[in-house]
Motif scaffolding. Sequence first.
Motif, PDB file in Angstrom:
ATOM      1  N   SER A   1       0.837  -1.205   0.000  1.00 26.72           N
ATOM      2  CA  SER A   1       0.000   0.000   0.000  1.00 26.72           C
ATOM      3  C   SER A   1       0.873   1.256   0.000  1.00 26.72           C
ATOM      4  CB  SER A   1      -0.920   0.002   1.224  1.00 26.72           C
ATOM      5  OG  SER A   1      -0.134   0.025   2.413  1.00 26.72           O
ATOM      6  N   VAL A   2       0.332   2.333  -0.535  1.00 33.92           N
ATOM      7  CA  VAL A   2       1.069   3.600  -0.598  1.00 33.92           C
ATOM      8  C   VAL A   2       1.088   4.234   0.790  1.00 33.92           C
ATOM      9  CG1 VAL A   2       1.144   5.914  -1.599  1.00 33.92           C
ATOM     10  CG2 VAL A   2       0.424   3.969  -3.008  1.00 33.92           C
ATOM     11  N   SER A   3       2.299   4.492   1.303  1.00 36.14           N
ATOM     12  CA  SER A   3       2.456   5.205   2.580  1.00 36.14           C
ATOM     13  C   SER A   3       2.620   6.692   2.340  1.00 36.14           C
ATOM     14  CB  SER A   3       3.668   4.685   3.345  1.00 36.14           C
ATOM     15  OG  SER A   3       3.468   3.355   3.733  1.00 36.14           O
ATOM     16  N   SER A   4       3.383   7.047   1.292  1.00 37.65           N
ATOM     17  CA  SER A   4       3.524   8.451   0.891  1.00 37.65           C
ATOM     18  C   SER A   4       3.898   8.504  -0.578  1.00 37.65           C
ATOM     19  CB  SER A   4       4.549   9.184   1.756  1.00 37.65           C
ATOM     20  OG  SER A   4       5.839   8.669   1.567  1.00 37.65           O
ATOM     21  N   GLY A   5       3.371   9.520  -1.258  1.00 45.19           N
ATOM     22  CA  GLY A   5       3.549   9.671  -2.701  1.00 45.19           C
ATOM     23  C   GLY A   5       4.849  10.299  -3.080  1.00 45.19           C
ATOM     24  N   PRO A   6       4.962  10.500  -4.364  1.00 43.03           N
ATOM     25  CA  PRO A   6       3.910  10.790  -5.334  1.00 43.03           C
ATOM     26  C   PRO A   6       3.162   9.580  -5.905  1.00 43.03           C
ATOM     27  CG  PRO A   6       6.035  11.022  -6.403  1.00 43.03           C
ATOM     28  CD  PRO A   6       6.297  10.739  -4.948  1.00 43.03           C
ATOM     29  N   ALA A   7       3.596   8.351  -5.666  1.00 39.18           N
ATOM     30  CA  ALA A   7       2.842   7.199  -6.175  1.00 39.18           C
ATOM     31  C   ALA A   7       1.425   7.233  -5.612  1.00 39.18           C
ATOM     32  CB  ALA A   7       3.528   5.898  -5.788  1.00 39.18           C
ATOM     33  N   ALA A   8       0.454   6.907  -6.468  1.00 38.23           N
ATOM     34  CA  ALA A   8      -0.944   6.902  -6.042  1.00 38.23           C
ATOM     35  C   ALA A   8      -1.511   5.485  -5.985  1.00 38.23           C
ATOM     36  CB  ALA A   8      -1.787   7.746  -7.004  1.00 38.23           C
ATOM     37  N   ARG A   9      -0.821   4.529  -6.623  1.00 36.91           N
ATOM     38  CA  ARG A   9      -1.290   3.145  -6.654  1.00 36.91           C
ATOM     39  C   ARG A   9      -0.333   2.248  -5.892  1.00 36.91           C
ATOM     40  NH1 ARG A   9      -0.545   1.674 -12.004  1.00 36.91           N
ATOM     41  NH2 ARG A   9       0.648   3.576 -12.203  1.00 36.91           N
ATOM     42  N   PRO A  10      -0.825   1.189  -5.275  1.00 36.85           N
ATOM     43  CA  PRO A  10       0.032   0.270  -4.527  1.00 36.85           C
ATOM     44  C   PRO A  10       0.936  -0.539  -5.459  1.00 36.85           C
ATOM     45  CG  PRO A  10      -2.222  -0.562  -4.576  1.00 36.85           C
ATOM     46  CD  PRO A  10      -2.240   0.810  -5.218  1.00 36.85           C
ATOM     47  N   LEU A  11       1.957  -1.153  -4.877  1.00 38.24           N
ATOM     48  CA  LEU A  11       2.790  -2.078  -5.641  1.00 38.24           C
ATOM     49  C   LEU A  11       1.953  -3.311  -5.967  1.00 38.24           C
ATOM     50  CD1 LEU A  11       6.129  -1.945  -3.605  1.00 38.24           C
ATOM     51  CD2 LEU A  11       5.668  -0.881  -5.824  1.00 38.24           C
ATOM     52  N   PRO A  12       1.973  -3.788  -7.208  1.00 39.49           N
ATOM     53  CA  PRO A  12       1.194  -4.971  -7.555  1.00 39.49           C
ATOM     54  C   PRO A  12       1.720  -6.222  -6.844  1.00 39.49           C
ATOM     55  CG  PRO A  12       1.855  -3.772  -9.531  1.00 39.49           C
ATOM     56  CD  PRO A  12       2.599  -3.173  -8.378  1.00 39.49           C
ATOM     57  N   PRO A  13       0.810  -7.122  -6.448  1.00 39.88           N
ATOM     58  CA  PRO A  13       1.247  -8.355  -5.802  1.00 39.88           C
ATOM     59  C   PRO A  13       1.923  -9.300  -6.794  1.00 39.88           C
ATOM     60  CG  PRO A  13      -1.134  -8.353  -6.093  1.00 39.88           C
ATOM     61  CD  PRO A  13      -0.635  -7.007  -6.543  1.00 39.88           C
TER      62      PRO A  13
END
Length: 141
Positions: free
Chosen positions: A116-128
């Motif tokens: 899950s995103v803890s802080s951006g700039p990424a808005a999407r989680p890492l894919p499993p």
Amino acid sequence: MTSNEIRIDRRTAVVGAGAIAAAAALAGCSTYGNDSGAAAEVAPPADGPAGALAKTSDVPVGGGVIVGDTVITQPTAGTFVGLSATCTHAGCKVAKIADGTINCPCHGSRFGLDGSVSSGPAARPLPPKPVRVEGDSIVQG
């Protein structure tokens, strides 16, 4: 003109300013988010089942390791999570797992041990990425 005066034409000023700006941009991108901690990258084990990514003992509880294009974390004892090592912001490879987050060096995105995103700039989680435990090894799939 006296010996203490320096004359710079427009071409020299523009070229010099461009070189300074390029050097500053490269220096800023190459060091953002770096700190003195050890890298989380590990090599797959030489012994173990086919497709082995790491030994369970290589993955600390509350932390993780990066093996090629896969991040393996152990959020709680005995629970292993596989994730893509590619940051969802700009496609950089995450480089470090520290203090309970997976960290991208390019723009400072941080992800939780579950992706899950803890802080951006990424808005999407890492894919499993599917992983499973076989004996004392963590394998793909």
